[in-house]
Design an enzyme around this catalytic site. Structure first.
Site, PDB file in Angstrom:
ATOM      1  N   ASP A  53      53.545   1.674  29.323  1.00 18.67           N
ATOM      2  CA  ASP A  53      54.417   1.082  28.316  1.00 18.67           C
ATOM      3  C   ASP A  53      53.588   0.906  27.039  1.00 18.67           C
ATOM      4  OD1 ASP A  53      56.550  -0.486  27.122  1.00 18.67           O
ATOM      5  OD2 ASP A  53      55.296  -2.226  27.563  1.00 18.67           O
ATOM      6  N   ASP A 111      60.540  -3.494  31.272  1.00 21.29           N
ATOM      7  CA  ASP A 111      59.770  -2.591  32.135  1.00 21.29           C
ATOM      8  C   ASP A 111      60.058  -2.812  33.625  1.00 21.29           C
ATOM      9  OD1 ASP A 111      58.367  -1.408  29.978  1.00 21.29           O
ATOM     10  OD2 ASP A 111      57.039  -3.153  29.897  1.00 21.29           O
ATOM     11  N   CYS A 171      40.562  -9.381  68.852  1.00 23.83           N
ATOM     12  CA  CYS A 171      40.588  -7.930  69.033  1.00 23.83           C
ATOM     13  C   CYS A 171      42.007  -7.415  68.811  1.00 23.83           C
ATOM     14  CB  CYS A 171      40.092  -7.536  70.426  1.00 23.83           C
ATOM     15  SG  CYS A 171      41.169  -8.016  71.784  1.00 23.83           S
TER      16      CYS A 171
END
Length: 736
Positions: free
Chosen positions: A451, A632, A42
Site C-alpha cells: 500500500d 486495506d 512427548c
C-alpha cells in the site's frame, strides 16, 4: 487468593476434580480455557490429551503447546463444563491448573531441581558400579575367584537398586500415571527397560549366571536423565521470549483517589477514567494518558522500539511499558482486558492455537507412529523368543531397545520447537504473529504488494496548501477528527481545536461524510465529492458542502527512509514488487519512482485491490500484502499472507497475519528472512528425525544395540532436533 497461588495449590494436590470454571474466557456462546499441564513431555502425550478432549461433543478445538505446557480448549456451552474437561485430562494421569506464567516459572524451577538431583544420583551410581564392573571384567580375564566376582556384583546390586528406585522416580511416576489412565507414553518403555534390566541382573546374580547388567542399568538411567535434563533446559530457553511476554501483565496498580490517597488494587479492577500512579521501575498496568510527570519509558516489548521514549503530560502510554526515571500519574483509557498488551497476548495465543501444515503433519505422523512401533517391538520380542535360542530375557531386552530407540519425541519436536524459538525471536524484534502458519506461508511468497500511504510513506503527511476559507478548514478538521487515516490526521492537525462533527461515517477508500445544513458534507477523494481530480503531483483532499464552492487541501507525505532499501532487498531476492494505492496517478507514480517500484496502480478502491490480488493468485502467485489503512483490510484478508503495523487501523491489524512495529517497514524483510530460516530448520529437523528412525530401528530389531545404546541414540536425536531449532533464534536481521 492469587492466581499463582491457586495454580500452585491445584498442581500440588494428588488427585480429585478441579474447579477451574472461574478462569473461563467467554465470547458469546464460545468458551475458552487455558490450563497448565504437568507431566506432558512427548508427542504421545499431545495426541492422547487432544484426542480425549476432541471426543467431547461440546469441544470445538484443543491444542497442547508442549513448550509452554499450556493446553487451550474451546467449546460451546456452559462455563462450568470446564471442570468436566479438566477432570478428563486428569483422568489420563496429568495434573492441571489454570495457566499462569508466574507459576510456570516456579514449576520450571522445581522440575529443574528434581531432574538435577536425579541426574546427580545416577552419575554417582553409574561411576561406582562401572568401577565394580571393571574389577569383575578384569577378574574374568585373570581368573579371579568366583566368590570375589560375586562379592563385587552384589556390591554393584546394592548401589544399583536404590539408585534406580530413587533417581528413576520421574520415569516411574509418569509411566504409572499413564498406565492407570489406560494409555501409554514414552516413559512406559523407559520404566520397563530399567526394571527389566535390574530384574534380569538380580535373577542372573542369584543363579550365578554371567549376564549381569547392573552397569548397563545405571548407565542407561544416567543417559536417560542427562537427555531429559538437557532437553528440559533447552525447551525452557526456547520459550523464554514468549513466556516473558505473558508475564508482562502487572498484578497490581496504585490508584489515586479524589482526596489524594493511594490504594493498591488488583490490575484487573482498573476501569477507564481511574487515575493510576506509576513509580520508577514499575510496569504500566493499563493504557492511559499522562496527567502529571515526565519520564522515559522502556517500550521495547510493547512497540519494538529499542530506545527509551520520553513522555510528558498528554502523551498516550501503553500497558507493559516500564517507567525509568520519574513517577507518572496516568488516567486509564481502557481496562486491562482491553489494553494494547492484552491484544498482543491474544495475538500470540491465537497464533499458538493455529497449526500449520508442517505441525499437523508431524502430529499425525507421531500419532500413527506410536502404535506401529509397538507392533514392531512385539514382533521383535516374538521373533527373538520363538525363532532363536536367545531366551526370553534377551528377547525382552531387544524389544525394549526398539521401543526406546523409536520414541517419536524427535518427530513431535521437529516443528513446534522451531516455531516457538522463531516466534520468540520475532517478538524481541516487536513482530507479532496472528496465525500459527504465518511463518510457513511467509517463507513461500514470490510476490510483494505494498500500500502507499502509511506503508511506503511516513504516515505523517503535512498540509502544504489549504483554502483561504477558515470555515472550510474548521469543518474539514472536525470531520477528520473521526478518522485514523494519516491524511485525516494531517488535516485535523491544521485546526486541532476544531469540534468533532456529529454523525460522521467513514467510507473505506473514499472519505468521510456527515449530515449538514441543506444536505451532506463530505471530505475525501475528488470523485467522492463529485469532482474531477486535478493534475497535481501531490495528494489532494477535497471538502464538499452544499451551497459552497469545493475546497482543496494539498498534502505531502514523504517516503519512509527504509522504503527504497526494503524494496531493493526483495528485488535482490528475485521478488517482484507492486504498489497498489487509492491515491491519484501523479503522487503514486512519483513515490513508485522514488522507491524503485516499476509496477504500480492508482485510483483503486478496496475492492479493486482485492481483485488485483485475486488476479495474481490466479496466475499462481503467492502474494505478501503490506498495508495499514482501513481500506486495506479486504486486500490483507485476501492475500496469501499479509502484514500490517501497530500504528495501523484496528481492522487492518485484525485482517493481517503479522503485525509489525509502528512505522518500522524494515521489519518486513526481517520477518521474511526469519520465516525462510525457520522453514529450512523445520525441513532439516524432519529429515534428521526420519533418517534417525530409518537407520537405527533395523539395528535395534536385529539385536545390535542394547537398551543403553538405544537411550543414547534417542536422547541424541531429541537434543539434535531441539538444538537445531535454537538456530531459529539467531538475530532476526541475519540470514536469508
Amino acid at each position: 487468593m492469587s492466581l499463582a497461588y491457586a495454580a500452585g495449590a491445584a498442581l500440588e494436590e494428588a488427585s480429585g476434580p478441579r474447579s477451574v470454571h472461574g478462569f473461563v474466557e467467554s465470547e458469546g456462546e464460545r468458551r475458552r480455557l487455558h490450563l497448565l499441564v504437568d507431566g506432558a513431555h512427548c508427542a504421545a502425550c499431545i495426541g492422547t490429551i487432544e484426542s480425549r478432549l476432541r471426543a467431547d461433543p461440546y469441544v470445538t478445538g484443543a491444542r497442547l503447546n508442549l513448550a509452554l505446557r499450556r493446553l487451550s480448549v474451546e467449546w460451546q456451552g456452559e462455563a462450568r463444563h470446564a471442570d468436566v474437561l479438566a477432570g478428563a485430562v486428569e483422568a489420563l494421569g496429568y495434573k492441571v491448573a489454570p495457566f499462569d506464567p508466574t507459576h510456570l516459572a516456579r514449576l520450571d524451577a522445581d522440575t529443574g531441581r528434581e531432574w538435577l538431583r536425579a541426574l546427580a544420583i545416577a552419575a554417582f551410581a553409574s561411576s561406582n558400579v562401572m568401577m565394580l564392573s571393571l574389577a569383575v571384567w578384569a577378574g574374568q580375564v585373570q581368573d579371579m575367584a568366583p566368590g570375589t566376582q560375586a562379592l563385587f556384583q552384589w556390591l554393584a546390586a546394592l548401589v544399583t537398586v536404590p539408585a534406580v528406585a530413587v533417581a528413576g522416580r520421574p520415569f516411574f511416576r509418569s509411566a504409572l500415571r499413564a498406565l492407570r489412565a489406560g494409555h501409554g507414553n514414552i516413559d512406559v518403555p523407559i520404566a520397563l527397560s530399567l526394571l527389566l534390566t535390574v530384574l534380569i541382573s538380580l535373577i542372573e546374580l542369584a543363579r550365578q549366571g554371567r549376564d549381569v547388567y547392573f552397569d548397563s542399568a545405571t548407565a542407561l538411567l544416567f543417559v536417560l536423565l542427562l537427555g531429559r535434563t538437557l532437553d528440559f533446559h533447552v525447551r525452557a530457553r526456547s520459550r523464554g521470549a514468549v513466556e516473558r511476554l505473558l508475564m508482562l501483565k502487572a498484578e497490581g496498580a496504585a490508584v489515586c483517589a479524589d482526596d489524594g490517597t493511594v490504594e493498591v488494587l488488583p490490575a484487573s479492577a482498573i476501569r477507564p477514567g481511574m487515575v493510576v500512579l506509576v513509580r520508577p521501575g514499575e510496569r504500566l498496568p493499563v493504557d492511559g494518558i499522562v496527567l502529571d510527570g515526565a519520564t522515559e519509558l522502556d517500550v521495547g516489548i510493547v512497540t519494538g522500539e529499542s530506545q527509551p521514549q520520553p513522555v510528558a503530560p498528554g502523551a498516550l502510554v501503553l500497558a507493559g511499558s516500564v517507567a525509568l526515571t520519574a513517577p507518572l500519574r496516568i488516567r486509564a483509557s481502557a481496562a486491562v482486558a482491553d489494553s494494547h498488551l492484552a491484544d498482543i497476548v491474544r495475538l500470540v495465543e491465537r497464533a499458538e492455537r493455529t497449526r500449520g501444515l508442517a505441525v499437523a503433519l508431524a502430529d499425525r505422523v507421531a500419532r500413527i507412529w506410536t502404535p506401529v512401533i509397538h507392533g514392531v517391538a512385539l514382533a521383535t520380542l516374538a521373533g527373538w523368543w520363538l525363532f532363536t535360542d536367545a531366551g526370553v530375557a534377551t528377547a525382552l531386552l531387544h524389544a525394549v531397545s526398539v521401543l526406546i530407540i523409536a520414541c517419536p519425541c524427535a518427530i513431535g519436536l521437529a516443528v513446534p520447537a522451531v516455531q516457538v524459538v522463531a516466534t520468540g525471536a520475532l517478538l524481541k524484534r516487536g513482530i507479532l504473529l496472528r496465525a500459527g502458519d504465518a511463518l510457513e506461508r511467509l517463507a513461500r511468497i514470490d510476490h510483494v504488494v505494498f500500500d502507499k500511504t502509511g506503508t511506503l510513506t511516513s504516515g505523517a503527511p503535512t498540509v502544504t496548501s489549504w483554502p483561504d476559507d477558515a470555515e472550510a478548514i474548521r469543518l474539514a478538521a472536525g470531520l477528520a477528527a473521526a478518522s485514523r487515516h494519516p491524511l485525516a490526521r494531517a488535516l485535523h492537525a491544521c485546526h486541532p481545536q476544531a469540534i468533532p462533527l456529529a454523525g460522521v461515517e467513514e467510507i473505506a477508500g473514499e472519505g468521510l461524510r456527515a449530515p449538514f445544513d441543506g444536505g451532506e458534507i463530505r471530505l475525501g477523494r475528488a470523485a467522492f465529492c463529485d469532482l474531477a481530480p486535478s493534475d497535481a503531483v501531490t495528494s489532494e483532499v477535497w471538502l464538499y458542502r452544499p451551497f459552497h464552492p469545493p475546497a482543496r487541501f494539498l498534502v505531502e507525505d514523504a517516503p519512509r527512509p527504509q522504503a527504497a532499501r526494503v524494496v531493493a532487498a526483495f528485488a535482490a531476492a528475485g521478488m517482484p514488487t507492486t504498489l497498489l494505492s487509492g491515491d491519484r496517478p501523479g503522487p503514486v507514480a512519483r513515490l513508485a519512482e522514488a522507491v524503485g517500484i516499476g509496477d504500480w496502480q492508482a485510483d483503486l478502491r478496496p475492492g479493486d485491490k482485492l481483485a488485483r490480488l485475486e488476479a495474481l493468485r490466479a496466475q499462481g502467485r503467492r502474494v505478501l500484502m503490506a498495508g495499514d489503512g482501513l481500506n486495506d483490510a479486504p486486500a490483507l484478508a485476501g492475500a496469501f499472507v499479509s502484514a500490517s503495523f501497530a500504528h495501523g487501523a484496528p481492522a487492518s491489524q485484525s485482517a493481517a497475519d503479522l503485525v509489525l512495529p509502528a512505522g518500522d517497514l524494515a521489519a518486513l524483510p526481517v520477518a521474511w528472512r526469519a520465516a525462510r530460516r525457520a522453514r529450512r530448520l523445520i525441513v532439516q529437523n524432519l529429515v534428521l528425525a526420519a533418517l534417525y528412525n530409518m537407520a537405527l530401528i533395523p539395528v535395534a530389531v536385529l539385536g545390535l544395540v542394547t537398551p543403553l545404546g538405544a537411550a543414547i541414540a534417542m536422547a541424541a536425536s531429541s537434543l539434535t532436533v531441539t538444538l537445531n531449532a535454537l538456530r531459529a533464534g539467531a538475530p532476526a536481521g541475519e540470514g536469508g
